[in-house]
Motif scaffolding. Structure first.
Motif, PDB file in Angstrom:
ATOM      1  N   SER A  10       9.500   5.103   0.422  1.00  0.00           N
ATOM      2  CA  SER A  10       8.268   4.933  -0.361  1.00  0.00           C
ATOM      3  C   SER A  10       7.534   3.687   0.100  1.00  0.00           C
ATOM      4  O   SER A  10       8.162   2.690   0.483  1.00  0.00           O
ATOM      5  N   LYS A  11       6.185   3.755   0.050  1.00  0.00           N
ATOM      6  CA  LYS A  11       5.371   2.608   0.446  1.00  0.00           C
ATOM      7  C   LYS A  11       4.041   2.650  -0.281  1.00  0.00           C
ATOM      8  O   LYS A  11       3.405   3.695  -0.374  1.00  0.00           O
ATOM      9  N   ARG A  12       3.631   1.489  -0.794  1.00  0.00           N
ATOM     10  CA  ARG A  12       2.323   1.369  -1.409  1.00  0.00           C
ATOM     11  C   ARG A  12       1.643   0.112  -0.899  1.00  0.00           C
ATOM     12  O   ARG A  12       2.294  -0.856  -0.492  1.00  0.00           O
ATOM     13  N   ASP A  15      -2.595  -1.278  -5.071  1.00  0.00           N
ATOM     14  CA  ASP A  15      -2.449  -0.280  -6.130  1.00  0.00           C
ATOM     15  C   ASP A  15      -2.388   1.155  -5.598  1.00  0.00           C
ATOM     16  O   ASP A  15      -2.364   2.113  -6.383  1.00  0.00           O
ATOM     17  N   THR A  16      -2.376   1.299  -4.275  1.00  0.00           N
ATOM     18  CA  THR A  16      -2.410   2.642  -3.689  1.00  0.00           C
ATOM     19  C   THR A  16      -1.035   3.057  -3.197  1.00  0.00           C
ATOM     20  O   THR A  16      -0.472   2.427  -2.286  1.00  0.00           O
ATOM     21  N   ALA A  17      -0.475   4.108  -3.786  1.00  0.00           N
ATOM     22  CA  ALA A  17       0.798   4.659  -3.321  1.00  0.00           C
ATOM     23  C   ALA A  17       0.511   5.600  -2.151  1.00  0.00           C
ATOM     24  O   ALA A  17      -0.232   6.573  -2.288  1.00  0.00           O
ATOM     25  N   GLU A  20       5.814   8.623  -0.961  1.00  0.00           N
ATOM     26  CA  GLU A  20       6.693   8.641  -2.126  1.00  0.00           C
ATOM     27  C   GLU A  20       7.925   9.499  -1.847  1.00  0.00           C
ATOM     28  O   GLU A  20       7.832  10.708  -1.678  1.00  0.00           O
ATOM     29  N   ASP A  56       8.875  -0.104   0.572  1.00  0.00           N
ATOM     30  CA  ASP A  56       9.182  -0.632  -0.756  1.00  0.00           C
ATOM     31  C   ASP A  56      10.572  -0.179  -1.203  1.00  0.00           C
ATOM     32  O   ASP A  56      11.265  -0.900  -1.921  1.00  0.00           O
ATOM     33  N   ARG A 204      -1.920  12.014  -0.707  1.00  0.00           N
ATOM     34  CA  ARG A 204      -1.315  10.806  -1.273  1.00  0.00           C
ATOM     35  C   ARG A 204      -1.025  10.954  -2.764  1.00  0.00           C
ATOM     36  O   ARG A 204      -1.833  11.533  -3.486  1.00  0.00           O
ATOM     37  N   PRO A 205       0.076  10.332  -3.222  1.00  0.00           N
ATOM     38  CA  PRO A 205       1.151   9.754  -2.407  1.00  0.00           C
ATOM     39  C   PRO A 205       1.946  10.865  -1.730  1.00  0.00           C
ATOM     40  O   PRO A 205       2.395  11.812  -2.382  1.00  0.00           O
TER      41      PRO A 205
END
Length: 247
Positions: A10-12, A15-17, A20, A56, A204-205
């Motif tokens: 997962s990576k954001r 505030d944008t994912a 996932e 993340d 996205r995500p």
């Protein structure tokens, strides 16, 4: 051996994912393509695998070794050939080896000969066509000591005819060495023609919404593009991408 495994990545950004819980396995010697809508996170996934970003959560392993956040473990070929203009073609393809080990000039010259660039080995990038630059960049990736390759839309800047010729050339070289390849493209036909499997990312995500196995025998021949089975797979992928982007 070069088995690449991605587990629950997962990576954001702020505030944008972007990604996932993405998981996938690419087996040793397998050619896998990644398709997805623009902005779905394909390049982010590549940067995570290459160690340019840290995820993340989740992990990336190569032959059981945790390479999460580590650079230099994967051979990477971007959209641009990224050849140094002040170095000859031969010196450009030796660059990855220079960074890791003693360069093997004889092997480099042999590979340049296989891809039709032997007479250009002392030339400079400005003297090459777009397709020739891409061939040189691919030889550089093949000669690098890393066990797996990431190819990020390497033919996107080429005209259609040159692109199709480069696809056939890529397969002819890949089938000799059988490196483990993860290939990003926006071109559905390209993905079908090249791949053992196609993974489709959703919007996205992004998660992997579909995996499609390509059963055409190798070596691939141009005529399969006109077959009913090829067109059926193309329609299926198009509908998946279209429906996901409209959800």
């Amino acid at each position: 051996m070069s088995k690449l495994e991605i587990n629950q990545l997962s990576k954001r950004f702020d505030d944008t994912a972007v990604l996932e819980n993405v998981s996938l396995v690419i087996k040793d010697g397998e050619f896998v393509s990644l398709l997805g809508p623009s902005g779905s996170g394909k390049s982010t996934l590549f940067h995570l695998i290459g160690g340019l970003f840290a995820p993340d959560s989740g992990s990336i392993t190569l032959d059981g070794e945790d390479i999460t956040g580590k650079r230099g473990k994967i051979s990477y070929m971007p959209q641009s050939p990224s050849l140094f203009p002040w170095r000859s073609v031969l010196d450009n393809v030796l660059l990855a080896q220079e960074l890791k080990e003693k360069p093997n000039r004889d092997k480099a010259i042999e590979m340049l000969n296989k891809v039709g660039l032997s007479e250009y080995k002392e030339s400079y990038p400005r003297e090459l066509s777009g397709g020739m630059k891409q061939r040189a960049a691919f030889v550089r990736s093949l000669l690098s000591p890393q066990k797996a390759m990431l190819l990020d839309e390497p033919f996107s800047a080429l005209d259609e005819f040159t692109r199709m010729e480069m696809q056939k050339w890529l397969l002819s070289i890949w089938e000799e060495a059988k490196p483990t390849v993860l290939f990003v493209t926006h071109d559905i036909e390209e993905a079908i023609f090249l791949s053992d499997r196609i993974l489709i990312l959703g919007d996205r995500p992004a998660t992997i919404v579909k995996e499609i196995s390509i059963q055409f025998s190798r070596p691939r021949v141009e005529d399969i593009r006109l077959s009913e089975e090829f067109l059926h797979i193309k329609r299926e992928i198009y509908q998946i991408l279209r429906s996901d982007s409209h959800d």
